[in-house]
Design an enzyme around this catalytic site. Structure first.
Site, short mmCIF file in Angstrom:
data_model
loop_
_atom_site.label_atom_id
_atom_site.label_comp_id
_atom_site.label_asym_id
_atom_site.label_seq_id
_atom_site.Cartn_x
_atom_site.Cartn_y
_atom_site.Cartn_z
N ASP A 107 0.86 -1.19 0.00
CA ASP A 107 0.00 0.00 0.00
C ASP A 107 0.89 1.24 0.00
O ASP A 107 2.07 1.17 0.35
CB ASP A 107 -0.93 0.02 1.23
CG ASP A 107 -2.21 0.79 0.95
OD1 ASP A 107 -3.27 0.15 0.76
OD2 ASP A 107 -2.16 2.04 0.89
N ASP A 156 3.78 2.79 -4.54
CA ASP A 156 2.84 3.70 -5.18
C ASP A 156 2.68 3.18 -6.61
O ASP A 156 3.64 3.22 -7.39
CB ASP A 156 3.43 5.12 -5.17
CG ASP A 156 2.58 6.11 -5.94
OD1 ASP A 156 1.50 5.72 -6.46
OD2 ASP A 156 2.99 7.29 -6.03
N SER A 209 -11.12 4.35 -6.03
CA SER A 209 -12.26 3.44 -5.91
C SER A 209 -13.62 4.11 -6.04
O SER A 209 -14.65 3.45 -5.93
CB SER A 209 -12.19 2.69 -4.58
OG SER A 209 -12.32 3.60 -3.53
N SER A 248 -15.62 -2.99 -11.85
CA SER A 248 -16.72 -2.43 -11.05
C SER A 248 -18.02 -2.45 -11.83
O SER A 248 -18.02 -2.41 -13.08
CB SER A 248 -16.37 -0.99 -10.67
OG SER A 248 -17.50 -0.33 -10.14
N ASN A 249 -19.13 -2.47 -11.07
CA ASN A 249 -20.45 -2.31 -11.71
C ASN A 249 -20.50 -1.00 -12.51
O ASN A 249 -21.30 -0.86 -13.44
CB ASN A 249 -21.55 -2.38 -10.66
CG ASN A 249 -21.61 -1.17 -9.74
OD1 ASN A 249 -22.29 -0.20 -10.03
ND2 ASN A 249 -20.89 -1.20 -8.63
N HIS A 250 -19.62 -0.03 -12.19
CA HIS A 250 -19.66 1.26 -12.87
C HIS A 250 -19.09 1.21 -14.29
O HIS A 250 -19.24 2.17 -15.03
CB HIS A 250 -18.99 2.32 -12.01
CG HIS A 250 -19.73 2.52 -10.73
ND1 HIS A 250 -20.98 3.10 -10.68
CD2 HIS A 250 -19.45 2.12 -9.46
CE1 HIS A 250 -21.43 3.09 -9.43
NE2 HIS A 250 -20.52 2.50 -8.67
N TYR A 277 -14.44 7.24 -13.52
CA TYR A 277 -14.05 6.04 -12.78
C TYR A 277 -14.49 4.78 -13.55
O TYR A 277 -13.72 3.82 -13.70
CB TYR A 277 -14.68 6.11 -11.39
CG TYR A 277 -14.65 4.83 -10.60
CD1 TYR A 277 -13.45 4.30 -10.12
CD2 TYR A 277 -15.84 4.15 -10.31
CE1 TYR A 277 -13.45 3.12 -9.38
CE2 TYR A 277 -15.84 2.98 -9.57
CZ TYR A 277 -14.63 2.47 -9.12
OH TYR A 277 -14.62 1.29 -8.40
N LYS A 295 -12.27 1.62 -15.12
CA LYS A 295 -12.47 0.20 -14.79
C LYS A 295 -12.60 -0.62 -16.07
O LYS A 295 -12.10 -1.75 -16.15
CB LYS A 295 -13.70 0.05 -13.89
CG LYS A 295 -13.48 0.60 -12.50
CD LYS A 295 -12.59 -0.35 -11.72
CE LYS A 295 -11.65 0.27 -10.76
NZ LYS A 295 -10.80 -0.68 -10.05
N ARG A 354 -30.50 0.13 -3.51
CA ARG A 354 -29.65 -0.19 -4.67
C ARG A 354 -28.68 -1.32 -4.33
O ARG A 354 -28.46 -2.23 -5.11
CB ARG A 354 -28.88 1.07 -5.09
CG ARG A 354 -27.89 0.82 -6.21
CD ARG A 354 -27.29 2.11 -6.77
NE ARG A 354 -26.12 1.79 -7.54
CZ ARG A 354 -24.89 1.74 -7.07
NH1 ARG A 354 -24.64 2.07 -5.79
NH2 ARG A 354 -23.88 1.40 -7.83
C1 15L Z 1 -17.66 0.98 -6.54
O1 15L Z 1 -17.10 0.67 -7.58
C2 15L Z 1 -16.93 1.63 -5.42
O2 15L Z 1 -15.61 1.16 -5.34
C3 15L Z 1 -17.61 1.45 -4.10
O3 15L Z 1 -17.04 2.35 -3.20
C4 15L Z 1 -19.12 1.67 -4.17
O4 15L Z 1 -19.36 3.01 -4.35
C5 15L Z 1 -19.69 0.79 -5.26
O5 15L Z 1 -19.02 0.92 -6.48
C6 15L Z 1 -21.18 1.02 -5.51
O6 15L Z 1 -21.57 1.13 -6.67
O7 15L Z 1 -21.93 1.03 -4.55
#
Ligand code: 15L
Length: 273
Positions: free
Chosen positions: A32, A49, A73, A109-111, A134, A138, A172
């Protein structure tokens, strides 16, 4: 698998996985940018880093697999996202290639698919629909993982994580929650399953309200132990009404999709795929 490097080990998901993976591998090498002062038996610590490529080589030495939880994140300005999740992610894969590491678990991520409507289930083979900078980063990480699998034989499991937490915290999250032990199970599949080349799964528990088709995870042996529905009554009793003039309540990404959004909240429905 003997030696596993966990980047971002001081962060929220890093700490959760550290707890779950205690004693599983001969050495869990924690890394980290922040110091970790409670290094236990079977653990070691490397400060690094990911945006500084020069700090990665030493941490990668002798590593069999990497769980890469370091990085940005949540949504942020482009400079931050770029430094952590574009430059840092690329540095990580390059360092792994140079060190001869053959397995990486990548936290997508779901994002990356955050603009898909909640009205249908989204599978692993999809056009990306990121809901912000973000989310773009991803998706980029998944592309790097694909390239390094095909070109260099580094196997990656990309886990599109919903929300890892002790329990689902709102409506959600009843659809996208993953418990720590279920996430750890997926991570272990990513590190230990013999047939991983490039795979995409959703990091969610056994959620009745899921927006994802997680067939690939089940094919790889995933058997989630936890169910968001067990918390539904509590969560829904505290839930405020959703603001349907916004896009967030209509799409997977929720408030991430609302950031900077202007105009017709139904526009996303025009997307061909
Ligand atoms: C993510 O990708 C984040 O890392 C996490 O902190 C949450 O915000 C999550 O998504 C989410 O969608 O709830």
């Amino acid at each position: 698998m003997k030696t596993v490097l966990l980047t971002g080990a001081a962060g929220s998901i890093g700490s959760g996985l550290r707890r779950e993976l205690k004693g599983v591998y001969d050495e869990l090498r924690l890394a980290d940018i922040k110091a970790i002062n409670d290094v236990g038996p079977g653990e070691s610590f490397h400060r690094l880093d990911i945006a500084d490529a020069g700090t990665l080589g030493a941490a990668m030495k002798g590593v069999d697999g990497v769980i890469h939880m370091a990085g940005q994140s949540v949504e942020a300005d482009w400079e931050t996202v770029h430094r952590q999740n574009i430059v840092g992610l690329y540095n990580l894969y390059e360092a792994a290639r140079i060190a001869g590491v053959k397995r990486i678990v990548y936290p997508s991520s779901n994002h990356a698919v955050g603009f898909y409507p909640r009205s249908r289930r989204v599978g692993a083979v999809t056009v990306f629909r990121p809901d912000g900078r973000y989310g773009i980063s991803k998706a980029f990480g998944e592309l790097v993982a694909a390239l390094y699998a095909d070109k260099f034989g580094i196997g990656s499991l990309c886990i599109r994580i919903g929300n890892a937490n002790d329990k689902p915290i709102d409506k959600r999250r009843l659809s996208i929650w993953v418990s720590w032990r279920d996430l750890a199970q997926l991570v272990r599949i990513g590190l230990e399953h013999p047939a991983i080349h490039f795979e995409i799964v959703y990091g969610v528990s056994d959620n009745e309200r899921s927006w994802f088709d997680n067939a690939t995870a089940y094919q790889l042996g995933y058997r989630p132990q936890d169910r968001a529905e067990d918390y539904a009554a509590d969560v829904l009793a505290k839930e405020l009404p959703e603001d349907m003039t916004k896009v967030g309540p209509r799409v997977i990404g929720g408030s991430f999709a609302d950031d900077d959004y202007a105009g017709d909240p139904n526009r996303f429905e025009k997307f061909r795929y």
